[in-house]
Design an enzyme around this catalytic site. Structure first.
Site, PDB file in Angstrom:
ATOM      1  N   ASN A   1      -3.186  -6.975   8.582  1.00 41.15           N
ATOM      2  CA  ASN A   1      -4.245  -6.873   7.635  1.00 41.15           C
ATOM      3  C   ASN A   1      -3.942  -8.291   6.834  1.00 41.15           C
ATOM      4  O   ASN A   1      -5.030  -8.868   5.920  1.00 41.15           O
ATOM      5  CB  ASN A   1      -4.073  -5.783   6.710  1.00 41.15           C
ATOM      6  CG  ASN A   1      -2.913  -5.839   5.884  1.00 41.15           C
ATOM      7  OD1 ASN A   1      -2.676  -6.375   4.913  1.00 41.15           O
ATOM      8  ND2 ASN A   1      -1.800  -5.143   6.272  1.00 41.15           N
TER       9      ASN A   1
ATOM     10  N   GLU B   1       0.323  -0.586  16.214  1.00 39.09           N
ATOM     11  CA  GLU B   1      -0.454   0.514  15.934  1.00 39.09           C
ATOM     12  C   GLU B   1      -1.574   0.879  17.051  1.00 39.09           C
ATOM     13  O   GLU B   1      -1.633   2.194  17.358  1.00 39.09           O
ATOM     14  CB  GLU B   1      -1.496   0.185  14.721  1.00 39.09           C
ATOM     15  CG  GLU B   1      -2.308   1.518  14.309  1.00 39.09           C
ATOM     16  CD  GLU B   1      -3.005   1.359  13.137  1.00 39.09           C
ATOM     17  OE1 GLU B   1      -3.016   0.455  12.089  1.00 39.09           O
ATOM     18  OE2 GLU B   1      -4.170   1.762  13.064  1.00 39.09           O
TER      19      GLU B   1
ATOM     20  N   HIS C   1       5.553  -5.003   8.711  1.00 39.83           N
ATOM     21  CA  HIS C   1       5.681  -6.499   9.103  1.00 39.83           C
ATOM     22  C   HIS C   1       5.993  -7.250   8.102  1.00 39.83           C
ATOM     23  O   HIS C   1       4.852  -8.007   7.462  1.00 39.83           O
ATOM     24  CB  HIS C   1       4.204  -6.777  10.046  1.00 39.83           C
ATOM     25  CG  HIS C   1       4.258  -6.209  11.282  1.00 39.83           C
ATOM     26  ND1 HIS C   1       3.012  -5.942  11.869  1.00 39.83           N
ATOM     27  CD2 HIS C   1       5.172  -5.764  12.243  1.00 39.83           C
ATOM     28  CE1 HIS C   1       3.298  -5.307  12.957  1.00 39.83           C
ATOM     29  NE2 HIS C   1       4.609  -5.177  13.360  1.00 39.83           N
TER      30      HIS C   1
ATOM     31  N   CYS D   1       2.264   6.127   8.815  1.00 41.08           N
ATOM     32  CA  CYS D   1       1.379   6.187   7.564  1.00 41.08           C
ATOM     33  C   CYS D   1       0.752   7.156   7.947  1.00 41.08           C
ATOM     34  O   CYS D   1       0.135   7.521   8.970  1.00 41.08           O
ATOM     35  CB  CYS D   1       0.874   4.902   7.482  1.00 41.08           C
ATOM     36  SG  CYS D   1      -0.493   5.042   6.111  1.00 41.08           S
TER      37      CYS D   1
ATOM     38  N   CYS E   1       0.941  -1.112   0.012  1.00 39.26           N
ATOM     39  CA  CYS E   1      -0.053  -0.119  -0.016  1.00 39.26           C
ATOM     40  C   CYS E   1       1.013   1.372  -0.036  1.00 39.26           C
ATOM     41  O   CYS E   1       2.008   1.004   0.301  1.00 39.26           O
ATOM     42  CB  CYS E   1      -0.807  -0.124   1.233  1.00 39.26           C
ATOM     43  SG  CYS E   1       0.116  -0.075   2.861  1.00 39.26           S
TER      44      CYS E   1
ATOM     45  N   HIS F   1      -1.028  -4.808  19.074  1.00 40.53           N
ATOM     46  CA  HIS F   1      -0.531  -4.467  18.196  1.00 40.53           C
ATOM     47  C   HIS F   1       0.257  -3.044  18.166  1.00 40.53           C
ATOM     48  O   HIS F   1      -0.237  -2.066  18.801  1.00 40.53           O
ATOM     49  CB  HIS F   1      -1.794  -4.340  16.884  1.00 40.53           C
ATOM     50  CG  HIS F   1      -1.156  -4.268  15.753  1.00 40.53           C
ATOM     51  ND1 HIS F   1      -0.947  -2.877  14.976  1.00 40.53           N
ATOM     52  CD2 HIS F   1      -0.944  -5.299  14.612  1.00 40.53           C
ATOM     53  CE1 HIS F   1      -0.289  -3.118  13.744  1.00 40.53           C
ATOM     54  NE2 HIS F   1      -0.298  -4.391  13.430  1.00 40.53           N
TER      55      HIS F   1
HETATM   56 FE1  SF4 Z   1      -0.995   0.714   4.364  1.00 40.04          FE
HETATM   57 FE2  SF4 Z   1      -1.410   0.760   6.908  1.00 40.04          FE
HETATM   58 FE3  SF4 Z   1      -1.298   3.030   5.792  1.00 40.04          FE
HETATM   59 FE4  SF4 Z   1      -3.142   1.442   5.367  1.00 40.04          FE
HETATM   60  S1  SF4 Z   1      -2.764   2.328   7.505  1.00 40.04           S
HETATM   61  S2  SF4 Z   1      -2.388   2.496   3.709  1.00 40.04           S
HETATM   62  S3  SF4 Z   1      -2.296  -0.778   5.730  1.00 40.04           S
HETATM   63  S4  SF4 Z   1       0.389   1.668   6.219  1.00 40.04           S
END
Ligand code: SF4
Length: 314
Positions: free
Chosen positions: A231, A132, A46, A102, A17, A130
């Site tokens: 994911n 995040e 990951h 991100c 992504c 996790h």
């Molecule tokens: Fe990629 Fe995570 Fe950003 Fe979604 S939130 S675009 S899966 S890095």
């Protein structure tokens, strides 16, 4: 077995992504700009293949800043985001840091902060431990955000105070499971405030929709990705729930289950947002060595999202 014909339905979009591409670019550009080594706190994304490749180029991976031996070297924070305390600690250590969080995770961080400032107590829908989730919870003072992981926890959730409540979610959850959890919360707390915009990101949503679209046509479904990739694991669950009960994750230590494959005719393949396409190609090549293979790529949407690396790295 070469006389056995296998049809592969290749799910698209799949794999990297925009957030993962950006995070890897940040590490590569940092090595170029500052020279090796640069430190990376936690796996940048990951995936073992990606991490090993960056190690070869000069990155050193650590879990905590305290493990860093040479604090004159820069440190990069992973795509999953970090608690607020981490950049503060880096500043105290007088370290140069580059944040590869991100932008879609940062969006959730800002949302959580704004809701907190507006007087809401927050619920985070996500998976405990996790990175995040640790990063998002770490945006607010302790006790301002509660984790709800599943429907059962949503049914039992008790607000801890008389504050208005609101929720945000992890970006890489199952779209369908999260809808059900949110519905339970909305039924129980009709005034709960929803995020302005969906928190589950475009890449997670598109990869799940693409898998859903083909899973029921497949006898076997493989998702290429790591065991700790949220994911990727969700894609296996989605494939199972969407009609292909024989769905498996292919990770760095997996043995390819040729016994299952030889009894199948149609095989679905997808890959998680942190898995490079070379791993999909390697997997398909293994199949081509044993079977006669035809490939049909089934694309449900074209993605054109790009996140730029910080200008200071140019
Ligand atoms: Fe990629 Fe995570 Fe950003 Fe979604 S939130 S675009 S899966 S890095």
């Amino acid at each position: 077995m070469k006389n056995k014909h296998l049809k592969i339905l290749l799910s698209a979009p799949r794999g990297f992504c925009a957030g993962v591409e950006r995070a890897i670019e940040i590490v590569e550009k940092s090595i170029k700009k500052f020279g090796a080594p640069v430190y990376v706190r936690h796996e940048i994304v990951h995936n073992k293949y990606v991490v090993d490749d960056l190690k070869n180029k000069g990155a050193i991976f650590v879990e905590e800043l305290e493990e860093i031996e040479d604090r004159t070297r820069p440190v990069i924070f992973s795509a999953h985001g970090v608690p607020k305390k981490i950049p503060e600690d880096a500043k105290n250590y007088k370290m140069t840091y580059i944040d590869a969080t991100c932008p879609l995770v940062s969006k959730v961080h800002r949302e959580a902060e704004n809701l907190h400032k507006a007087g809401y107590h927050l619920i985070l829908i996500g998976h405990q431990n996790h990175p995040e989730v640790i990063g998002t919870m770490g945006q607010l003072p302790e006790g301002s955000i509660d984790l709800v992981q599943n429907e059962d926890e949503a049914k039992k959730y008790k607000p801890q105070n008389n504050k208005k409540i609101s929720y945000v979610t992890q970006t890489t959850l199952s779209v369908d499971d999260t809808k059900d959890i949110i519905q339970i919360l909305k039924d129980r707390f009709p005034n709960i405030k929803e995020p302005m915009k969906e928190d589950i990101c475009y890449a997670t949503t598109n990869r799940q929709l693409a898998v859903k679209n083909i899973a029921k046509k497949c006898d076997l479904f493989f998702v290429i990705g790591s065991r700790n990739s949220s994911n990727s694991v969700r894609l296996v669950e989605v494939a199972k729930k969407s009609g292909c009960s024989n769905s498996l994750l292919i990770h760095s230590q997996s043995e390819i289950p040729f016994d299952l494959i030889k009894d199948s005719n149609i095989i679905g393949i997808s890959s998680g947002a942190s898995a490079p396409e070379i791993l999909v190609n390697n997997f398909i090549n293994e199949l081509k060595n044993k079977f006669t293979v035809s490939i049909d790529e089934v694309e449900i949407i074209k993605e054109n999202v790009v996140f730029k690396a910080p200008k200071k790295l140019n």
